[in-house]
Every structure is written in C-alpha cells, then in structure tokens.
Design a protein around this motif. Structure first.
Motif, short mmCIF file in Angstrom:
data_model
loop_
_atom_site.label_atom_id
_atom_site.label_comp_id
_atom_site.label_asym_id
_atom_site.label_seq_id
_atom_site.Cartn_x
_atom_site.Cartn_y
_atom_site.Cartn_z
N ALA A 65 0.86 -1.18 0.00
CA ALA A 65 0.00 0.00 0.00
C ALA A 65 0.90 1.24 0.00
CB ALA A 65 -0.91 0.02 1.22
N ALA A 72 1.12 5.17 1.30
CA ALA A 72 0.55 6.08 2.30
C ALA A 72 1.07 7.49 2.04
CB ALA A 72 0.93 5.63 3.71
N HIS A 124 -3.50 5.23 0.17
CA HIS A 124 -4.17 5.85 1.31
C HIS A 124 -3.66 7.27 1.49
CE1 HIS A 124 -5.68 1.94 2.63
NE2 HIS A 124 -4.49 1.46 2.39
N LEU A 140 0.14 6.35 7.61
CA LEU A 140 0.74 5.02 7.71
C LEU A 140 -0.21 4.02 8.36
CD1 LEU A 140 4.36 6.00 8.80
CD2 LEU A 140 3.60 5.25 6.53
N SER A 191 -2.79 1.83 6.35
CA SER A 191 -2.35 0.64 5.62
C SER A 191 -2.41 -0.60 6.50
CB SER A 191 -0.91 0.82 5.13
OG SER A 191 -0.42 -0.39 4.60
N THR A 237 4.43 -1.06 3.25
CA THR A 237 3.86 0.27 3.07
C THR A 237 4.93 1.17 2.47
OG1 THR A 237 2.40 -0.03 4.95
CG2 THR A 237 2.74 2.23 4.21
N GLU A 289 5.86 4.86 1.94
CA GLU A 289 5.60 6.20 2.47
C GLU A 289 6.02 7.23 1.42
OE1 GLU A 289 7.92 8.85 5.76
OE2 GLU A 289 7.68 6.72 6.16
N THR A 325 5.48 -3.13 7.06
CA THR A 325 4.62 -2.32 7.92
C THR A 325 4.78 -2.67 9.38
OG1 THR A 325 3.06 -2.19 6.08
CG2 THR A 325 2.24 -1.56 8.24
#
Length: 190
Positions: free
Chosen positions: A15, A17, A46, A89, A92, A97, A99, A186
């Motif tokens: 994901a 973020a 996200h 963060l 997620s 993740t 960033e 993550t």
C-alpha cells in the motif's frame, strides 16, 4: 500470439501512504498518474488529508470514485504534521507500506519494479529514487527519471528504526539521489 500475463500482487502485499495538507493540484496529478497502475498491480493508495482548506477533499472524493483502491481520511481540525504522517501510515494494513510525500513523483515503471521485487523477494526495505514535483505542479512525463530501486536483505539492519539510517546512507552512497522514498515492512515500522 498471447500477451504475457500482467504482474499482480496478492491483495494486502503493498500500500502507498500519503499525508497531505493543502496540495490538491499536486495530489490529483501525482495520484492520477499512478492510480491506473496501482489498480492493475493490486496496490492500495491511502491519503491522510490534514484539514485542507483547498480543493483536496473534492480531489480525494473524485479519486475514490475512480478506483476502489483509493482511500482517504480527513482530519478536521488539522493535527500535527508528524501525527498526520502516522495517521497515513496507520491506514495501511498491507505487509509493505510505501511512504510518499504529496510532492513525490513516482512513475508507473517504479511501481512495476517495486511490485516485481516484492513478488520475488521479501526484503526488509526498498529504497526507491523519486523526483520532487516542482511548485508549478509540472511533472515532465516526456523526460521521466527512471526508477532506481535497491533492496535490503531481510534482517540486514535489524528493526526499522535502525535500518532507516542505513537506508539514508545506502541511498546517498550508491544512487546519489536528492530524494529517496522507502518501502518497508509495515509491522517493522508501526
């Protein structure tokens, strides 16, 4: 002749973020460029909107209407910058993740390369070269910066807070890039 199957990560692998305060135009441009590739690869995006007073909420609603992989949360009133980063963060639930800042330009080719690495290896972290979007919001897609990705072997630098320093040194020494983003496990970070 059949086309080769497209790469797709299992759900929950990666994901992105992005914390964002008052940068609607940059956010729309950057996310708009990568969202189709994120859809194809199975990557969720996200955004944590930090009480923006510009068009950011409307941009987020438009992006959410375009893709079920785009999610956002709005903080009103705004919270501290660091808390907004942590809020982004925390959205997620993926194994990895990525960033990103709302002014980090990541080309679709970089997404494909990161997905390829995550599919074939399970690194502790990836360092991905990016470019910053100029303040006039111009992303020059005619002359893109090619993605440069380096991976750190599992457990090479211990807990996330220890390897974050190593990531900075690693990126400067080997890539000499002014901007680097980090994809990390993550659970190691949060």
């Amino acid at each position: 002749m059949t086309a080769a199957p497209r790469l797709q990560l299992p759900d929950g692998t990666l994901a992105i973020a992005i914390p964002s305060p008052n940068r609607a135009r940059m956010l729309e441009r950057i996310v708009g460029e990568i969202l189709p590739t994120c859809d194809e690869l199975g990557i969720d995006v996200h955004v944590s909107d930090n009480g923006s007073t510009d068009d950011t909420p409307a941009v987020c609603r438009r992006l959410a209407a375009q893709s079920s992989r785009f999610h956002f949360r709005r903080h009103d009133p705004p919270i501290a910058i660091e808390r907004n980063l942590m809020a982004a963060l925390s959205l997620s639930t993926a194994v990895y993740t990525w960033e990103l800042g709302d002014d980090d330009c990541v080309l679709p080719a970089a997404l494909v390369e990161v997905a390829r690495i995550l599919q074939s290896r399970r690194p502790s972290a990836l360092v991905v070269g990016t470019s910053e979007v100029p303040r006039d919001d111009a992303i020059d897609l005619e002359r893109p910066i090619l993605p440069q990705v380096a991976h750190l072997a599992p457990s090479a630098y211990g807990p996330a807070r220890e390897w974050r320093n190593a990531v900075d040194l690693f990126g400067e020494k080997f890539y000499n890039l002014p901007l680097r983003t980090v994809v990390y496990r993550t659970a190691d970070e949060l």
